[in-house]
Each structure stands twice: as structure tokens, then as C-alpha cells.
Scaffold this motif. Structure first.
Motif, PDB file in Angstrom:
ATOM      1  N   SER A  29     -18.987 -18.314 -32.163  1.00  0.00           N
ATOM      2  CA  SER A  29     -19.192 -18.067 -31.094  1.00  0.00           C
ATOM      3  C   SER A  29     -20.574 -18.254 -30.536  1.00  0.00           C
ATOM      4  CB  SER A  29     -18.804 -16.829 -30.369  1.00  0.00           C
ATOM      5  OG  SER A  29     -18.820 -16.338 -29.149  1.00  0.00           O
TER       6      SER A  29
ATOM      7  N   SER B 278     -10.458 -19.972 -21.789  1.00  0.00           N
ATOM      8  CA  SER B 278     -11.834 -19.050 -21.974  1.00  0.00           C
ATOM      9  C   SER B 278     -12.603 -19.043 -20.587  1.00  0.00           C
ATOM     10  CB  SER B 278     -12.466 -19.730 -23.357  1.00  0.00           C
ATOM     11  OG  SER B 278     -13.143 -20.987 -22.616  1.00  0.00           O
TER      12      SER B 278
ATOM     13  N   ASP C 114     -13.587 -15.643 -19.401  1.00  0.00           N
ATOM     14  CA  ASP C 114     -15.096 -14.895 -19.219  1.00  0.00           C
ATOM     15  C   ASP C 114     -15.317 -14.681 -17.746  1.00  0.00           C
ATOM     16  OD1 ASP C 114     -15.510 -16.001 -21.707  1.00  0.00           O
ATOM     17  OD2 ASP C 114     -16.404 -17.878 -21.531  1.00  0.00           O
TER      18      ASP C 114
ATOM     19  N   LEU D 127      -5.930  -9.984 -25.125  1.00  0.00           N
ATOM     20  CA  LEU D 127      -6.252 -11.408 -25.298  1.00  0.00           C
ATOM     21  C   LEU D 127      -5.126 -12.285 -25.517  1.00  0.00           C
ATOM     22  CD1 LEU D 127      -8.642 -10.671 -28.091  1.00  0.00           C
ATOM     23  CD2 LEU D 127      -9.325 -11.500 -25.975  1.00  0.00           C
TER      24      LEU D 127
ATOM     25  N   HIS E 265     -11.320 -13.079 -33.712  1.00  0.00           N
ATOM     26  CA  HIS E 265     -12.832 -12.989 -33.562  1.00  0.00           C
ATOM     27  C   HIS E 265     -13.042 -12.100 -32.219  1.00  0.00           C
ATOM     28  CE1 HIS E 265     -16.835 -14.566 -33.245  1.00  0.00           C
ATOM     29  NE2 HIS E 265     -16.566 -14.591 -32.072  1.00  0.00           N
ATOM     30  N   PHE E 266     -12.301 -12.287 -31.017  1.00  0.00           N
ATOM     31  CA  PHE E 266     -12.748 -11.739 -29.952  1.00  0.00           C
ATOM     32  C   PHE E 266     -12.203 -10.158 -29.861  1.00  0.00           C
ATOM     33  CE2 PHE E 266     -12.820 -15.974 -28.273  1.00  0.00           C
ATOM     34  CZ  PHE E 266     -14.150 -16.082 -27.882  1.00  0.00           C
ATOM     35  N   SER E 267     -11.186  -9.955 -30.854  1.00  0.00           N
ATOM     36  CA  SER E 267     -10.711  -8.430 -30.652  1.00  0.00           C
ATOM     37  C   SER E 267     -11.567  -7.338 -31.474  1.00  0.00           C
ATOM     38  CB  SER E 267      -9.347  -8.281 -30.931  1.00  0.00           C
ATOM     39  OG  SER E 267      -9.115  -8.925 -32.440  1.00  0.00           O
TER      40      SER E 267
ATOM     41  N   LEU F 276     -13.953  -3.239 -25.329  1.00  0.00           N
ATOM     42  CA  LEU F 276     -14.436  -4.623 -25.238  1.00  0.00           C
ATOM     43  C   LEU F 276     -15.623  -4.555 -24.258  1.00  0.00           C
ATOM     44  CD1 LEU F 276     -14.120  -7.736 -26.429  1.00  0.00           C
ATOM     45  CD2 LEU F 276     -12.536  -7.897 -24.493  1.00  0.00           C
TER      46      LEU F 276
END
Lengths: 511, 541
Positions: B102, B124, B128, B190, B202-204, B224
Motif C-alpha cells: 500500500s 478503492s 477512500d 470492507l 491488509h486493510f482490516s 479503523l
């Protein structure tokens, strides 16, 4: 004002029947279409492979809200209250009956705390009354009724509960059952039982945050009447509701499957049946779950892309399987008197037992040691029937239910044997309905008890999805009246009633 | 020092970053303030410690992102030596030998997402934009005192009106989406955007850091934000290293405080808050020394404040119950590792900038959730989620030349490992983490010069965080905003007159943010009718 208008209700579950009855009573020409041969959805009687007649998907429920029973003029047969026994391998069972706890192993403190706990949570339930008995208010463009609901809710919360009560309510509303119960009780068995009872039908364990909500929803049902303070055996509720519908003038067609909603310029004009027939109506009301309604009956091509996306992403996979076993003689549970062997029993010995049972279903596995809600009855032919809700049994079982079915039945019997030694060898006939079976035979996408997870993000004005949270949908003239709509699942009739009220108010406005 | 006849205007218990922030604003307004610290060093969990000669470990908190820029500016921390170096990007290694990077640059980042899934790259953009919307909404609430929902005071009404106005600026659909964001699990949130397993994992990750929750627990989507709303040099969502380690933050705060005439005493443990006639009068130290003060501020967590340094008779019984029921379970461990050189990660292309950022080694939601299941059973995760950083790549002051310092934050680690921690269990926990890194960095083990293993127990014993909870109280819905630390006590005032609370146990909660300290200072100055020296929110744009 509603004369000469017609409505079609898709689905004859209890909410569909309730909604149709209200509409017909107000003069709307109402037709109810049910795909199955019998009415009542989960409440309708079923037959097992060996020919045994069983109560169906739902074995016990609270009686309907007084308001609905009165408004629909149901002959309310006083239902026999059913004690709930929390089973212990040591034989020191605990029995719950209304506000009372009894059992050898329960401390005096737990007994008084249970009473206080019930009183407190029932008061929260009562304070939510205006939210539960009305269309959920919108959060920005309030109309008069939205404002009334908000004002009543605010007053009930602030003055009904008082300062300390409101403080505590705002704290526990976001909590998990595990912490709430740990704060209050010492008996592991009692805590496990309360948690399991609140969690049935949901994809959540006691440690899952916000699990106080499903408990509140269930307790709200108990505030409806004195009779509803007890769990009762299912009697002929489906039959009574069908009678009420018929006498209100609802035209009922069973074994009639709806293929799709017929659209003309973004407006529904009727429905097309599986056999190709088209029935026309001014209003279409769906008792089906949101995915069935929007994705199958209406179809994505008639809907906004983002709305369809949200419907697709609602969490509707069920986690409860239904297990039946028949016995030639009544099975004996350790340390239960003969009298108690017909009744309701829970297997949820500790909070961590329930939590561990839940762990598996997150990964597409069934519980090694499932939580059971058991109901024992004696059949007319003298045989004994055990029916049980077993969780957790995920809809998306990794190995598939055809391969996993027998193994899960064995797990259930292994657990039952701990409380009723030798029971496995006495089984005459056994049958398991996995969530996939429930999906197929009851036409509920995902086989979910409540037509979708009862979590905050899928509740109130966000149930089933924002944009369809006030019974009306993005398709003008199409309404939801089932458990997919606020206030959700269980046998309450509230979605059906609230939807009918909203539809009638809209029709009045239209004229 | 130690003049027993002297009465301070304010005494602050605990020289953590919030205590120092609070004290600095009070001193800035001209008050005579004393900060007491039980340890021989200041900073609490915001420290740099030289446990191996030449290496400086930020051995508790390790990155600087949430610290409010308003406070940085108001206290002129730059002049007091605080320099924050933005840190770039993050990477998750997958078991299949691939990775997801990322990158800081949004276009490169989107291309990398597209390498894994074109649909996710498109999603994404929406993700974002949504996240930024929620960040801005929440950021406006950080430097404010939460209103009391049961009160009829004009001030609380006004504050509610302010919050409602904020919401009213959103569209109706945005309001629903915000409520959903607040109450959903990170995994489910997500999954409304992404489909690729590696990306989801990755994002969690950021949502479970420091919590007693798993990626499938409702309420984690909000966390988050807690890790995404910080900013460095005006870049929302950026993280940074304090040059010299986290101790530089507390060092700058202490320097600002002292420049305004404040006094710090370390090695001075407070045994009790003295109360006379339901009014705080000062504190008694463990040594028996009595220090008089007109106001007492506790920077200790809510349990230590109400149950340890306050006398039981001074606290109403229902508040004692609330304090006992305060949820403050630790769930994180940490390894601080001195390395002989820079470890190699052969999965990454030669010269990749990704080692400069956060490195993670758990590539599916299932692995993350199973790590949580272990913690529920009082075990450390057999396959943990780690947030691994090598700050010495940016900051040459934290390791000798040519050597490196690695900080490994570990989720999950229990307060008590099945019957209590022993040195053997601690070693086994450390080995679990080191083995995991070694799987992705062959030869890593042989580079280790020294490794410090920290469990929640060390955090509790050394720093004084009850249960070793890094946020001084879990960040669940029942302990946020007007419920933090508990209903009726969310406005920084204690149960007796002239007593206040400024720790992360108070709104807006944990992380090296400084906001609770500044908010408490504002309330104290308000009660004293003095000019407010605390900053207002910058607002957006």
C-alpha cells in the motif's frame, strides 16, 4: 378512501397474514399468494420422512402483542406457559419461569439479581415501544409522524427510565452479552442459558459486541401482554391468523408461486405466477426476504445499482439447523422428574461453551459441541418427539451439507447423550434440516431465522437496507411486510402490522 | 522542592503524554503546576529506552499519528525539539509468495490494488472517499468535551445541537452509512467494497490493534478510523516516527511545560488523593509525604484512579461498581529487537520502498480471526497479527551505524497466559513472533542482538496501565464519547470537588493523541474562570 384499491401480498407467513388482514379490514381488496400448500411459513406443520407430523420450524414463541391480537380479533387461547430448563451434566439443572430461577446450584444472589435484571431490561424494552410499534423514523427529512415517534421515544427514554436508567441503557445498548452477564451473575449455567436464548437465530457469540440488542428485541415481545411474559408452546397460531384473514375478506391462494413482479415504467402493476398467469393489483406487498424480493421478484434491472449492491451485501446466512428425533419410549434425561420430560431444555452450560460453539461457524464449520434448544413432546401415537434448534450450523458449510449432515446429527446426539445417557441408541428416526434445507422448503434466502442478521447496522431505519427501511421501497407501490423489515424476526407480527399501517397512510395521502 | 507548606495550584498524577499535555496548558495559563511520576523516567508509555547500549526502543507506543497538530502548534513543540518524520506505506506478505503493497502515492497504490483485482481498484476510490468523510466528521469531535445526554443544562444542549448540526450537514443516506460504519465489523464493512482476500486482510489489520475484538466483531470498523484519522504535516491518515523515538514526544511536552514554569518530580509515586469534606486537597506520596494542591488531576486509567489512589469512602458506591466493571483488558504484546543489520525480505523486489513502512504477515481474514479466538482462551495467538516496523531506516539516532532497530507490535497477547505468565511462557511467546518473521525473512533470527519481549503484564507493572490495555480502556461503543470512562463522568471531573481526570480513559480515548489532556485542561480553566489556553480544532481545509 381505500375502496376500489387492490393489493397482493406475496407470502403467507405470519407477517403476510397479519398485513393482509389489516389491509382487507380497511377495505383494500387483498389477495394473498402462498407458494406452499400450507399457511404460516415457519409456523406451519410439517411431516418428517417417516410420516411423523411435527410443529415445523418454530417450536415455541411468545404470544403476539396484545394490540395485534385485539385488532385482529384473534381468539386468544390462553397458552400454557413453558418453563425453560438449563441442563447441566452434573444434574444440577436450573429452571427459568418468568422472573423466577430455581435449581439446587443457584445462589440466593443470582435469584434476586435475575429478577432485577429482568425488570431492568423489560423497562428498556418498554421504553423502545414507540420505535417498535411504528414505522422507523427517517433521520433527516422528518415528517409529522417521524417527529412524533422521535418525541415519544425521547420522552420514554428520558422520563420512563430516569437519569440513572438512561445512563445505563446507553451503556449496555452497545455491549456484548458476555460482559453484561459477567457483571451480574455468578452461575455459569445461568449465564450460558440467558446468552444462548438471546442469540438463537443470529450469527453471533456472547462475546460479539452489541449482542444486547437481540436480547432486547426478544424481551420487547414480553412487554406486549401479561401472557407474553412466558414462552409458550406453539399452538394453532397459523390457523388462527388464517381464520382472521379469511373473515376480514382476504382471498387466499395456496400452492401459488409468484415468479416475478410485473413492472410497467418503474411501477409494479401486478405479479406473474410460475404458471405464467398475471394478477394485477395497485399495491404489491412482499412477505419474502429482501434478497428474494428485490433480486428475484423485482430483478436488478429495475433497480438502482447501489441499492442492488447493498441488498446483495446484507447478511442473510442462517446458522441454526433443525433436528428431529422420534423415540418409541420417552427418553430419560438425568435428574429430571417424569413431569419435566415434556418441556423446553437448553444445552448451553457456560458462556464460553456458547462462544466456542460460535467460533466454528465463522470458518464454515459446524460446532463440535453445539448449543441446543430442545423441545420434547408426546405424540398422539404414544411415541415421543424431540425437536431441537441446533446452533451453530453455517449455511455455507465448507464440506457441504450433503456430506456434513450425518456428522452433525451425530454431534447433536453425542451432546444429548451427556444429559440423557443412552439416548442415541433409542432413536427410531432422525432428520436434520440444515439452513440450506430451510432455504429451500421455506423460501428464505440463506435459511436465516430472521430473514437477515439482527445487528444494529441491519436494524431500525436501516432494515433491511437504507432506502427500504420504512416498509416502502425504491419501487413505488412495492412494500415489505416480513421479518426483513423493522423490527425484524421472531414471531411478533409487528413488521406485518406496521407495514399495513404505513401502506394505509400512504394510500390515504394519495387520494 | 518538597516544601511541605507550599500549596500548588494543580498537581497532576502521572507524567504520561496526557498528563504533560494537561500540565503544559495549565502552566501556560499561569498556574503553579506540579507533575508527579512514579517511575524514574517520564513519559509513561511514550518513551524511548536504551535497554541495549546503542539502541533506543520506543518500547511501548511506537508511531506518532494521532497526536493532535493543534496541540503541537499551541505548545510550540517544534521549538522544544519534536520532529515527526512521515512514514510511508505498508505491506502484507502472502503465504503464496506474493505481497500487497500500500503505497503512499495514491496512483501507484491503485495500480498495485489492480494487480490483485481490477474491481477492488475501482472500489478503492469509493472506499477512500467514504473513509475520509468519516475521518473529518470524527476529527471535529476530538478536542471537545462530550455532552451529557441526560442533562438539561444549556451547555449540554448546545453541544448536542453542535453534533446534530454536524450530522445535518450530511445527506440522509450518508447518516445511515455513518451509523452502519460505526456499528459494523471491519471485515463486513470492507467486504462491501473489496473481494480480494489479501486486500481484505491488509486493510482490516489496523482495526484490531489494541482491541479485545476480532475482525468480525461489530464496532471494529470504527477503530479503523482511530488509526486513520491522524495526520502528519496536514496529511490526514499519515503516520510518522518521532525522531529519537516516542520519548521525544514526552520530552518536548515536558520541555514546553517547564518553559512555562512547571515542575516535574519523578520517582514520586502517589499513594492516595487526599479528600476533605468531599473536596480534593492534594495527594499523599508512597513515601508518606503530603503535597497540598487546590486541584488534583489524575492521568491514571479509570480503574487506578477510582479504585487505587482514591479512598473507597470518597467514591459513591455506584461509581465504584462502574469502575470495577470498566473494561480494560490488555490484548497486545510487543517485541523490540536490536538487529545486527538490515533483514532481507526476498518476496519484495530489490530496492522496494515497502520495508520502510508497516509490515504484516497475516494474509487472510480467517487467520486474523483465529488469532483472536486464541486470545479469548487466554492464549497468545499461535499465528499472530503483527505490525512490524524498522524505524532505524529513517532515524539514525535509534540504532548504532549499520545496525537496525525493529519494533514488532503483536496482536493478540493475553493479560494472563492460561494461569499466569512465567519466563518460559514469555520466551515461547517471543519465539512464536520471531519464527513468523523468520518465515518471510530467512536469516532474520541470526541477526538478533537483543530482543525485549513485552506482554500486557509488563505494561501494567512498569507503566501502570491496568490490564496492560494500551488505550487505558477498551474502545467499544459502551465506552466511547459520553460513556467514557462511564456514564456521568465523561466531562473530565471526578467524584469529588477539585478533582479531574485527563488520561486516555476519557474521551476521545487511547493513542498518543493528547486530546484528553487538553480537554481536561480546558474544563479546569473553565472552572477557574481563567483564559482558555487550549487550542480549538483546526477545522477542515
Amino acid at each position: 378512501m381505500t375502496k376500489n384499491l387492490s393489493a397482493i401480498v406475496i407470502g403467507g407467513g405470519h407477517n403476510g397474514l397479519v398485513c393482509a388482514t389489516y389491509l382487507a379490514s380497511s377495505g383494500v381488496k387483498t389477495t394473498l399468494l402462498e407458494a406452499r400448500e400450507t399457511l404460516g411459513g415457519g409456523l406451519s406443520k410439517q411431516t418428517l420422512r417417516d410420516g411423523t407430523a411435527v410443529p415445523g420450524l418454530i417450536q415455541t414463541h411468545h404470544s403476539l402483542n396484545d394490540k395485534i391480537a385485539r385488532e385482529l380479533k384473534l381468539q386468544s387461547t390462553p397458552c400454557e406457559p413453558l418453563p425453560t430448563t438449563l441442563l447441566s451434566t452434573s444434574g444440577e439443572h436450573i429452571t427459568l419461569m418468568g422472573d423466577k430461577v430455581s435449581g439446587a446450584g443457584v445462589s440466593a444472589r443470582d435469584i434476586s439479581e435475575y429478577r432485577a435484571f429482568r425488570e431492568e431490561y423489560l423497562s428498556y424494552g418498554k421504553a423502545l415501544k414507540s420505535l417498535m410499534l411504528n414505522t422507523p423514523p427517517r433521520l433527516k427529512h422528518f415528517d409529522w409522524s417521524d417527529k412524533t415517534v422521535f418525541a415519544k421515544l425521547g420522552l420514554d427514554l428520558r422520563f420512563g427510565l430516569g437519569k440513572a436508567g438512561l445512563n445505563e441503557f446507553l451503556r449496555v445498548a452497545g455491549m456484548n452479552l458476555f460482559d453484561v452477564l459477567e457483571e451480574r451473575f455468578s452461575s455459569e449455567l445461568l449465564k450460558g442459558g440467558i446468552a444462548a436464548d438471546a442469540l438463537f437465530g443470529n450469527h453471533a457469540g456472547p462475546k460479539t459486541p452489541t449482542t444486547v440488542l437481540p436480547m432486547l428485541m426478544r424481551l420487547f415481545q414480553e412487554t406486549g401482554s401479561t401472557a407474553s411474559r412466558q414462552v409458550a408452546q406453539v399452538d394453532n397460531l397459523a390457523g388462527q391468523l388464517a381464520e382472521a384473514a379469511k373473515s376480514a375478506g382476504v382471498e387466499i391462494k395456496t400452492s401459488t408461486t409468484v415468479h416475478s413482479v410485473v413492472m410497467d415504467n418503474d411501477k409494479p402493476t401486478g405479479v406473474m405466477l410460475e404458471n405464467g398467469d398475471i394478477l394485477n393489483a395497485d399495491i404489491i406487498v412482499s412477505n419474502a426476504d429482501a434478497k428474494t424480493t428485490f433480486l428475484k421478484l423485482v430483478g436488478a434491472r429495475n433497480l438502482d445499482g447501489m441499492f442492488t449492491h447493498r441488498v446483495t451485501k446484507t447478511r442473510t446466512n442462517g446458522d441454526v439447523a433443525k433436528f428431529f428425533a422420534t423415540f418409541d419410549a420417552t427418553p430419560k434425561f438425568t435428574n429430571l422428574s417424569q413431569n419435566a420430560s415434556s418441556g423446553r431444555f437448553l444445552v448451553a452450560p457456560t458462556l464460553m461453551y456458547v462462544e466456542r460453539a460460535f467460533n466454528h461457524c465463522k470458518y464454515g464449520e459446524f460446532s463440535e459441541a453445539p448449543v441446543l434448544d430442545i423441545h420434547l413432546t408426546t405424540l398422539d401415537n404414544g411415541k415421543s418427539l424431540l425437536s431441537a434448534n441446533a446452533m451453530f450450523a453455517p449455511y455455507n458449510l465448507k464440506q457441504g451439507w450433503e456430506a456434513g449432515r450425518a456428522a452433525f446429527e451425530d454431534k447433536i446426539l453425542d451432546i444429548l447423550s451427556l444429559y440423557a445417557p443412552g439416548i442415541a441408541s433409542q432413536v427410531a428416526c432422525r432428520e436434520l434440516w440444515s439452513p440450506t434445507d430451510i432455504e429451500k422448503s421455506f423460501h428464505i434466502e440463506g435459511g436465516h431465522w430472521h430473514h437477515g442478521e439482527m445487528a444494529i447496522d441491519q436494524s431500525f431505519m436501516m432494515r433491511p437496507v437504507p432506502g427500504a427501511g420504512q416498509y416502502g421501497t425504491p419501487v413505488p407501490g412495492l412494500y415489505l411486510c416480513g421479518a426483513a423489515a423493522h423490527p425484524g424476526g421472531d414471531i411478533t407480527g409487528l413488521p406485518g402490522r406496521n407495514a399495513a399501517k404505513q401502506i394505509l397512510a400512504d394510500l390515504k395521502g394519495r387520494r | 522542592m518538597g516544601n511541605s507548606n507550599k500549596t500548588y495550584d494543580v498537581v497532576v498524577i502521572g507524567a504520561g503524554h496526557n498528563g504533560l499535555t494537561n500540565a503544559a496548558f495549565l502552566a501556560k495559563s499561569g498556574l503553579d503546576v506540579l507533575v508527579l511520576e512514579k517511575n524514574d523516567y517520564i513519559g509513561g508509555a511514550t518513551v524511548s529506552r536504551e535497554l541495549e547500549p546503542g539502541w533506543f526502543y520506543s518500547n511501548c507506543s511506537y508511531v506518532c499519528s494521532l497526536f493532535r497538530p493543534e496541540i503541537y502548534q499551541a505548545l510550540d513543540l517544534g521549538r522544544h525539539g519534536l520532529e515527526i518524520v512521515p512514514l510511508q506505506g505498508s505491506v502484507t506478505f502472502s503465504q503464496s509468495g506474493d505481497y500487497f503493497g500500500s503505497y503512499h502515492h495514491s496512483e501507484i497504490r491503485r495500480r498495485e490494488i489492480a494487480r490483485h483485482s481490477q474491481r477492488d481498484a475501482d472500489a478503492s476510490i469509493r472506499f477512500d472517499a467514504d473513509l475520509m468523510k468519516w475521518c473529518r466528521l470524527i476529527r471535529g469531535m476530538l478536542l471537545r468535551t462530550p455532552p451529557d445526554p441526560t442533562s438539561f443544562k444549556p451547555r449540554d444542549f448546545m453541544e448536542f445541537a453542535f453534533l446534530l448540526k454536524k450530522f445535518h450537514e450530511l445527506s440522509e443516506d450518508q447518516i445511515y452509512q455513518f451509523i452502519r460504519f460505526f456499528t459494523m465489523s471491519i471485515a463486513e464493512y470492507l467486504e462491501e467494497y473489496f473481494e480480494n482476500d489479501l486486500l481484505l486482510a491488509h486493510f482490516s489489520g489496523g482495526s484490531i490493534i489494541g482491541t479485545g475484538l476480532g475482525v468480525y466483531s461489530p464496532g471494529t470498523a470504527y477503530v479503523l478510523l482511530h488509526h486513520a484519522m491522524g495526520d502528519v504535516d496536514g496529511n490526514v491518515g499519515s503516520w510518522g516516527f518521532a525522531r529519537g523515538g516516542m520519548g521525544a514526544v514526552s520530552g518536548a511536552l515536558a520541555s514546553a511545560f517547564q518553559a512555562h514554569g512547571g515542575e516535574i518530580r519523578s520517582g514520586a509515586e502517589v499513594a492516595e488523593i487526599n479528600v476533605s469534606g468531599r473536596t480534593a486537597t492534594g495527594v499523599t506520596l508512597a513515601s508518606g509525604e503530603v503535597i497540598k494542591a487546590k486541584k488534583v488531576v489524575s492521568n491514571l486509567d479509570a480503574q487506578r484512579t477510582f479504585l487505587k489512589v482514591m479512598n473507597e469512602k470518597d467514591v459513591p458506591p455506584d461509581v465504584l461498581t462502574r469502575a470495577r466493571n470498566f473494561k480494560i483488558r490488555g490484548s497486545s504484546g510487543k517485541l523490540n529487537i536490536a538487529l545486527d543489520g538490515m533483514p532481507k525480505f526476498p518476496t519484495l523486489p530489490e530496492g522496494s520502498p515497502l520495508t520502510l513502512g508497516h509490515m504484516h504477515f497475516t494474509d487472510t481474514l480467517e487467520r486474523l480471526e483465529r488469532a483472536y479466538d486464541d486470545w479469548k482462551e487466554d492464549r497468545w495467538s499461535a499465528d499472530p497479527y503483527t505490525d512490524t516496523l524498522i524505524p532505524s531506516q529513517y532515524d539514525p539516532t535509534v540504532a548504532p551505524p549499520g545496525k537496525h532497530m525493529m519494533s514488532v507490535f503483536v496482536q493478540y497477547c493475553p493479560v494472563e497466559a492460561e494461569g499466569g505468565w512465567t519466563p518460559e511462557k514469555k520466551d515461547a511467546f517471543g519465539k512464536t513472533v520471531i519464527d513468523q518473521i523468520n518465515d518471510y525473512s530467512p536469516g532474520f533470527k541470526d541477526m538478533i542482538v537483543h530482543a525485549e519481549v513485552r506482554t500486557p503484564k509488563e505494561l501494567e507493572e512498569e507503566v501502570g496501565l491496568t490490564g496492560g490495555n494500551i488505550f487505558q480502556g477498551e474502545l467499544t461503543l459502551d465506552q466511547l464519547l459520553f460513556n467514557r470512562p462511564f456514564p456521568g463522568y465523561a466531562q473530565y471531573r471526578g467524584p469529588v470537588r477539585n478533582m479531574y481526570m485527563c488520561s486516555s480513559s476519557n474521551h476521545p480515548g487511547g493513542g498518543v493523541m493528547g486530546a484528553p489532556g487538553a480537554n481536561a485542561a480546558r474544563e479546569i480553566l473553565r472552572d477557574l474562570k481563567r483564559t482558555d489556553t487550549t487550542p480549538e480544532d483546526f477545522g477542515d481545509d
